[in-house]
Design an enzyme around this catalytic site. Structure first.
Site, PDB file in Angstrom:
ATOM      1  N   ARG A  82     -31.849  30.762  39.010  1.00 18.08           N
ATOM      2  CA  ARG A  82     -32.351  30.161  40.080  1.00 18.08           C
ATOM      3  C   ARG A  82     -32.241  31.203  41.245  1.00 18.08           C
ATOM      4  O   ARG A  82     -33.192  31.684  42.134  1.00 18.08           O
ATOM      5  CB  ARG A  82     -31.951  28.774  40.811  1.00 18.08           C
ATOM      6  N   GLY A  92     -39.847  40.335  47.110  1.00 19.24           N
ATOM      7  CA  GLY A  92     -39.681  41.136  45.780  1.00 19.24           C
ATOM      8  C   GLY A  92     -38.231  40.995  45.177  1.00 19.24           C
ATOM      9  O   GLY A  92     -37.219  40.625  45.764  1.00 19.24           O
ATOM     10  N   ASP A  94     -35.397  42.461  44.973  1.00 20.76           N
ATOM     11  CA  ASP A  94     -34.600  43.306  45.725  1.00 20.76           C
ATOM     12  C   ASP A  94     -33.187  43.091  46.039  1.00 20.76           C
ATOM     13  O   ASP A  94     -32.525  43.839  47.318  1.00 20.76           O
ATOM     14  CB  ASP A  94     -35.312  43.791  47.031  1.00 20.76           C
ATOM     15  N   SER A  96     -32.399  40.726  48.365  1.00 21.11           N
ATOM     16  CA  SER A  96     -32.340  40.367  49.660  1.00 21.11           C
ATOM     17  C   SER A  96     -31.906  38.956  50.110  1.00 21.11           C
ATOM     18  O   SER A  96     -31.186  38.668  50.977  1.00 21.11           O
ATOM     19  CB  SER A  96     -34.108  40.367  50.447  1.00 21.11           C
ATOM     20  N   ASN A 116     -32.976  27.556  50.764  1.00 19.53           N
ATOM     21  CA  ASN A 116     -32.040  28.149  50.020  1.00 19.53           C
ATOM     22  C   ASN A 116     -30.584  27.389  50.311  1.00 19.53           C
ATOM     23  O   ASN A 116     -29.651  28.202  49.660  1.00 19.53           O
ATOM     24  CB  ASN A 116     -32.004  30.030  50.377  1.00 19.53           C
ATOM     25  N   PRO A 186     -41.777  27.461  45.583  1.00 22.15           N
ATOM     26  CA  PRO A 186     -42.321  26.412  45.175  1.00 22.15           C
ATOM     27  C   PRO A 186     -41.585  24.994  45.722  1.00 22.15           C
ATOM     28  O   PRO A 186     -40.246  25.085  46.001  1.00 22.15           O
ATOM     29  CB  PRO A 186     -42.493  26.454  43.734  1.00 22.15           C
ATOM     30  N   HIS A 216     -36.397  25.201  33.379  1.00 23.31           N
ATOM     31  CA  HIS A 216     -35.805  23.749  33.707  1.00 23.31           C
ATOM     32  C   HIS A 216     -35.426  23.011  32.404  1.00 23.31           C
ATOM     33  O   HIS A 216     -35.144  21.923  32.211  1.00 23.31           O
ATOM     34  CB  HIS A 216     -36.792  23.058  34.369  1.00 23.31           C
TER      35      HIS A 216
END
Length: 350
Positions: A82, A92, A94, A96, A116, A186, A216
């Site tokens: 995830r 992207g 990366d 981050s 998040n 999403p 999932h």
């Protein structure tokens, strides 16, 4: 893959396990040739042997961490997959999403965005441990972004899924902003049209959407991700009529409309919740999808045929999933010092 995957089993773990065992027995009593995704050519700089000379033992180093983590905390598997998904869909692939917010900063980093906040700590721990080990053997060479891609693949395989080669060469991104997260991740109640719009914006197809949703096949979700299906589906103040009545009853027992334990979880895949297999698709056919966005894949005529095909053939699903993961792993790859860096510590800019 794009909702809360496998939260930690807290003090309520005993009741959760009882719920799972009872429900699995009920479901098992009655529910016991995919198209390969069209993959665009990945960026030229990505290659399987990117670190062959500078860090030839990279895969073994990361593998030693993921295998140990998987034994100690199986939650690490879906948590890391995830994490990889959330990373690639924002800025992207990366790394981050691994950056921590600077103390006193007015701009929160990605990991602190509302979408998040439920990312499992075990995913972050996996990458941190792997990075520490890799830095001791190959200092300043390997990006956090590549370690995340490798770790995600390892966990897929450790849980029973396919082993596929991971192309490497990603640089770590310099930008991590919470404000860029909401419109790139999403949601559990997305329609197929909404999902397709988002996936298409990342260069992914309808086939990629269906195949990547197959992640999932293991992991769990918090009640808040699917509660609306139980009590107020699409604003009707009624349950989702498309959900199996036995599943609805079991979920209501664990997730009351008011005052429930926010730590309670339920499996995405009610038949084999801890294995990476293709049972997820068969569950959708049996109205056993947990999220509205999962079940929608079987209800929409554009995605239903592929769901049916993937549900019949595990080998075909594994092949398609491997291709789709490589394609997703190529989204927004950074290259060069102008756009990227190689972090020594994944949570901090160099």
């Amino acid at each position: 893959m794009y909702t809360t995957i496998m939260p930690a089993l807290s003090s309520s773990s005993s009741s959760i396990c009882t719920f799972l065992l009872v429900f699995l027995l009920v479901v098992r009593a009655s529910n016991c040739a995919a198209k390969a995704t069209k993959s665009s050519r990945p960026p030229r700089q990505l290659s399987v042997d990117y670190y062959a000379k500078k860090c030839p033992q990279l895969e073994q180093l990361v593998g030693s961490v993921t295998s140990q983590q998987f034994k100690e905390a199986p939650v690490s598997g879906p948590a890391t997959i995830r994490l990889f998904f959330h990373d690639c869909f924002v800025e992207g692939c990366d790394a981050s999403v691994l950056i921590s917010t600077n103390p006193g900063s007015k701009e929160l980093a990605e990991k602190d965005a509302e979408d998040n906040k439920d990312l499992r700590v075990e995913g972050f721990q996996t990458i941190s441990k792997a990075k520490d080990l890799v830095e001791r053997k190959c200092p300043g060479i390997v990006s956090c972004a590549d370690i995340l891609a490798i770790a995600a693949r390892d966990y897929v395989h450790l849980a029973g899924g396919p082993y596929y080669q991971v192309k490497k060469g990603r640089w770590d991104g310099k930008i991590s902003m919470a404000s860029r997260v909401p419109y790139n991740i999403p949601r559990a109640n997305f329609t197929i049209d909404q999902l397709l719009k988002l996936f298409n914006s990342k260069g992914l197809t309808l086939e990629d959407l269906v195949v990547l949703s197959g992640a999932h096949t293991f992991g769990f979700a918090h009640c808040k991700q699917f509660a609306s299906r139980l009590y107020n589906y699409r604003g009707t103040k009624q349950p989702d009529p498309g959900m199996d009545p036995r599943l609805l009853k079991a979920l209501k027992m664990s997730c009351p409309q008011f005052g429930g334990n926010p730590d309670i979880i339920a499996p995405f895949d009610v038949t084999t919740p801890f294995l990476f297999d293709h049972a997820y698709y068969g569950n959708l056919e049996a109205k056993l999808g947990l999220l509205a966005s999962d079940q929608a894949l079987f209800l929409d005529p554009r995605t239903k045929p592929l769901v049916q095909q993937l549900g019949k053939d595990k080998k075909s699903f594994f092949q398609a999933f491997s291709i789709a993961m490589e394609k997703m792993g190529s989204i927004g790859v950074k290259r060069g010092r102008r756009h990227g860096e190689t972090r020594r510590v994944c949570s901090m800019h160099t």
